[in-house]
Design a protein around this motif. Structure first.
Motif, mmCIF file in Angstrom:
data_model
loop_
_atom_site.group_PDB
_atom_site.id
_atom_site.type_symbol
_atom_site.label_atom_id
_atom_site.label_comp_id
_atom_site.label_asym_id
_atom_site.label_seq_id
_atom_site.Cartn_x
_atom_site.Cartn_y
_atom_site.Cartn_z
ATOM 1 N N PRO A 174 0.825 -1.204 0.000
ATOM 2 C CA PRO A 174 0.000 0.000 0.000
ATOM 3 C C PRO A 174 0.864 1.260 0.000
ATOM 4 N N ALA A 175 0.395 2.254 -0.683
ATOM 5 C CA ALA A 175 1.016 3.581 -0.645
ATOM 6 C C ALA A 175 -0.047 4.519 -0.077
ATOM 7 N N SER A 176 0.302 5.273 0.960
ATOM 8 C CA SER A 176 -0.669 6.139 1.621
ATOM 9 C C SER A 176 -0.067 7.496 1.899
ATOM 10 N N PHE A 177 -0.906 8.507 1.884
ATOM 11 C CA PHE A 177 -0.437 9.813 2.331
ATOM 12 C C PHE A 177 -1.586 10.692 2.780
ATOM 13 N N LEU A 178 -1.230 11.701 3.566
ATOM 14 C CA LEU A 178 -2.146 12.728 4.057
ATOM 15 C C LEU A 178 -1.708 14.068 3.487
ATOM 16 N N PHE A 179 -2.681 14.926 3.215
ATOM 17 C CA PHE A 179 -2.347 16.265 2.756
ATOM 18 C C PHE A 179 -3.410 17.224 3.263
ATOM 19 N N LEU A 180 -2.991 18.358 3.816
ATOM 20 C CA LEU A 180 -3.917 19.393 4.282
ATOM 21 C C LEU A 180 -3.870 20.549 3.295
ATOM 22 N N ASP A 181 -5.011 20.821 2.685
ATOM 23 C CA ASP A 181 -5.114 21.859 1.651
ATOM 24 C C ASP A 181 -5.909 23.039 2.183
ATOM 25 N N SER A 182 -5.561 24.226 1.724
ATOM 26 C CA SER A 182 -6.306 25.451 2.040
ATOM 27 C C SER A 182 -6.793 26.046 0.722
ATOM 28 N N PRO A 183 -7.893 25.534 0.178
ATOM 29 C CA PRO A 183 -8.286 25.902 -1.184
ATOM 30 C C PRO A 183 -8.919 27.280 -1.350
#
Length: 160
Positions: free
Chosen positions: A111-120
């Motif tokens: 598995p490849a996993s990631f988190l990202f917090l965006d401020s759109p």
């Protein structure tokens, strides 16, 4: 969080301090899955097919993205993954994306996993998509390999 907060001294004296609610609350959660394998050996990003759409309720909202997918790749090969919002690469067009995988020996399925917090800064519908590419042309990467289901979840977080 709303409610009443106090310390031991405050409780002993009967004094309490009220704390008002603030940002950080989860306002909505949207998820999607995808199980169709996509394959590339190109050095340009291709869409894995793992996408989620969310419409923020306020321009101050943050969007937290969690994505995980099964990948297969082979010895001596490196691959890069990134997240797009519409046509925008959220890794700031970093050539190595947000996540890199490298196989030293043999074939790997993991598995490849990631988190990202965006401020759109938007209240329009936003589509987030996972993309992958080979570091060197000719190396084969399979995303959602073997039809293994992948998942992506978008959390709207109160940014006030």
């Amino acid at each position: 969080m709303g409610g009443v907060v106090s310390d031991n001294l405050g409780r002993a004296s009967g004094l309490v301090k009220a704390v008002s609610a603030g940002g950080g609350k989860v306002l909505q959660v949207v998820g999607a899955t995808h199980a169709t394998e996509s394959e590339t050996n190109a050095t340009t990003y291709i869409d894995s097919g793992l996408d989620v759409a969310i419409t923020p309720s306020a321009t101050s909202s943050k969007i937290l993205i969690f994505a995980t997918l099964s990948i297969t790749y082979y010895a001596g090969a490196s691959f890069y993954f990134t997240l797009f919002r519409g046509a925008t690469d959220l890794s700031d067009d970093d050539a190595q994306g947000m996540l890199q995988t490298t196989a030293v020996t043999g074939a790997h399925k993991l598995p490849a996993s990631f988190l990202f917090l965006d401020s759109p800064d938007s209240t329009s519908e936003l589509t987030y998509s996972v993309y992958g590419k080979a570091a060197v042309s000719g190396n084969t990467l399979k995303m959602c390999s073997g039809g293994t289901a992948a998942a992506i979840t978008a959390f709207e977080i109160d940014g006030s």
